[in-house]
Motif scaffolding. Structure first.
Motif, PDB file in Angstrom:
ATOM      1  N   SER A  86       0.844  -1.188   0.000  1.00 42.36           N
ATOM      2  CA  SER A  86       0.000   0.000   0.000  1.00 42.36           C
ATOM      3  C   SER A  86       0.884   1.245   0.000  1.00 42.36           C
ATOM      4  CB  SER A  86      -0.946   0.005   1.201  1.00 42.36           C
ATOM      5  OG  SER A  86      -1.843  -1.088   1.150  1.00 42.36           O
ATOM      6  N   ASN A  87       1.164   1.754  -1.186  1.00 40.75           N
ATOM      7  CA  ASN A  87       2.061   2.889  -1.285  1.00 40.75           C
ATOM      8  C   ASN A  87       1.687   3.768  -2.468  1.00 40.75           C
ATOM      9  OD1 ASN A  87       3.862   2.195  -3.749  1.00 40.75           O
ATOM     10  ND2 ASN A  87       3.979   0.337  -2.486  1.00 40.75           N
ATOM     11  N   SER A 113       1.209  11.720  -9.459  1.00 45.99           N
ATOM     12  CA  SER A 113       1.342  10.623  -8.509  1.00 45.99           C
ATOM     13  C   SER A 113       0.552   9.425  -9.003  1.00 45.99           C
ATOM     14  CB  SER A 113       0.876  11.032  -7.108  1.00 45.99           C
ATOM     15  OG  SER A 113      -0.510  11.308  -7.097  1.00 45.99           O
ATOM     16  N   ILE A 114       0.896   8.260  -8.464  1.00 47.29           N
ATOM     17  CA  ILE A 114       0.217   7.033  -8.859  1.00 47.29           C
ATOM     18  C   ILE A 114       0.236   6.054  -7.693  1.00 47.29           C
ATOM     19  CG2 ILE A 114       2.329   6.096  -9.891  1.00 47.29           C
ATOM     20  CD1 ILE A 114       0.481   4.728 -11.990  1.00 47.29           C
ATOM     21  N   THR A 115      -0.902   5.422  -7.430  1.00 48.10           N
ATOM     22  CA  THR A 115      -0.995   4.427  -6.374  1.00 48.10           C
ATOM     23  C   THR A 115      -0.582   3.065  -6.901  1.00 48.10           C
ATOM     24  OG1 THR A 115      -3.276   3.741  -6.803  1.00 48.10           O
ATOM     25  CG2 THR A 115      -2.953   5.711  -5.445  1.00 48.10           C
ATOM     26  N   ASN A 167       4.825  -2.579 -10.728  1.00 50.24           N
ATOM     27  CA  ASN A 167       4.910  -3.029  -9.342  1.00 50.24           C
ATOM     28  C   ASN A 167       5.896  -4.183  -9.165  1.00 50.24           C
ATOM     29  OD1 ASN A 167       3.047  -1.102  -8.577  1.00 50.24           O
ATOM     30  ND2 ASN A 167       1.301  -2.521  -8.595  1.00 50.24           N
ATOM     31  N   ALA A 168       6.030  -5.024 -10.183  1.00 49.20           N
ATOM     32  CA  ALA A 168       6.970  -6.135 -10.094  1.00 49.20           C
ATOM     33  C   ALA A 168       8.404  -5.640  -9.973  1.00 49.20           C
ATOM     34  CB  ALA A 168       6.823  -7.052 -11.299  1.00 49.20           C
ATOM     35  N   HIS A 197       4.257   5.357   2.120  1.00 48.60           N
ATOM     36  CA  HIS A 197       3.287   4.318   2.441  1.00 48.60           C
ATOM     37  C   HIS A 197       1.954   4.959   2.788  1.00 48.60           C
ATOM     38  CE1 HIS A 197       6.849   1.589   3.226  1.00 48.60           C
ATOM     39  NE2 HIS A 197       6.081   0.883   2.416  1.00 48.60           N
ATOM     40  N   VAL A 198       0.875   4.324   2.350  1.00 53.15           N
ATOM     41  CA  VAL A 198      -0.456   4.820   2.668  1.00 53.15           C
ATOM     42  C   VAL A 198      -0.682   4.787   4.175  1.00 53.15           C
ATOM     43  CG1 VAL A 198      -2.931   4.410   2.398  1.00 53.15           C
ATOM     44  CG2 VAL A 198      -1.395   4.174   0.435  1.00 53.15           C
TER      45      VAL A 198
END
Length: 117
Positions: free
Chosen positions: A31-32, A50-52, A73-74, A99-100
């Motif tokens: 979760s970042n 930005s991007i989640t 993400n990988a 981090h969220v």
């Protein structure tokens, strides 16, 4: 701790393109949010995009249509594709990771983007 390694900056002519990359390593939780900021001489640092982890994006209005943020993400890597660059885009571009949950954030060392006319 999270470490960020930025690359892709350089000198281009107005109208040209650059692709910035930022690879994160260390204690990364799923979760970042990753983002790009920039700071020009004598100016305040500003958010570019930005991007989640889920792929939700945010752009400053002035960047829409020219800049595209994406992530793998990988590879724990975020990208910023910059097209139709203008001299006013000249700045140091910084990668940011947070981090969220946990309220921690980290910064890369910055990469210089210079757009000439």
């Amino acid at each position: 701790q999270v470490q960020l390694a930025e690359s892709g900056g350089g000198l281009v002519q107005a109208g040209g393109s650059l692709r910035l990359s930022c690879a994160a390593s260390g204690s990364i939780f799923s979760s970042n949010v990753m983002a790009w900021y920039r700071q020009a001489p004598g100016k305040q640092r500003e958010l570019v995009a930005s991007i989640t982890a889920a792929g939700t994006t945010y752009y400053k209005d002035s960047m829409k249509g020219r800049f595209t943020i994406s992530r793998d993400n990988a590879k724990n890597t975020v990208y910023l594709q910059m097209n139709s660059l203008k001299p006013e885009d000249t700045a140091v571009y910084y990668c940011n990771f947070r981090h969220v949950y946990g309220d921690d954030d980290y910064w890369g060392q910055g990469t210089q983007v210079t757009v000439s006319s």
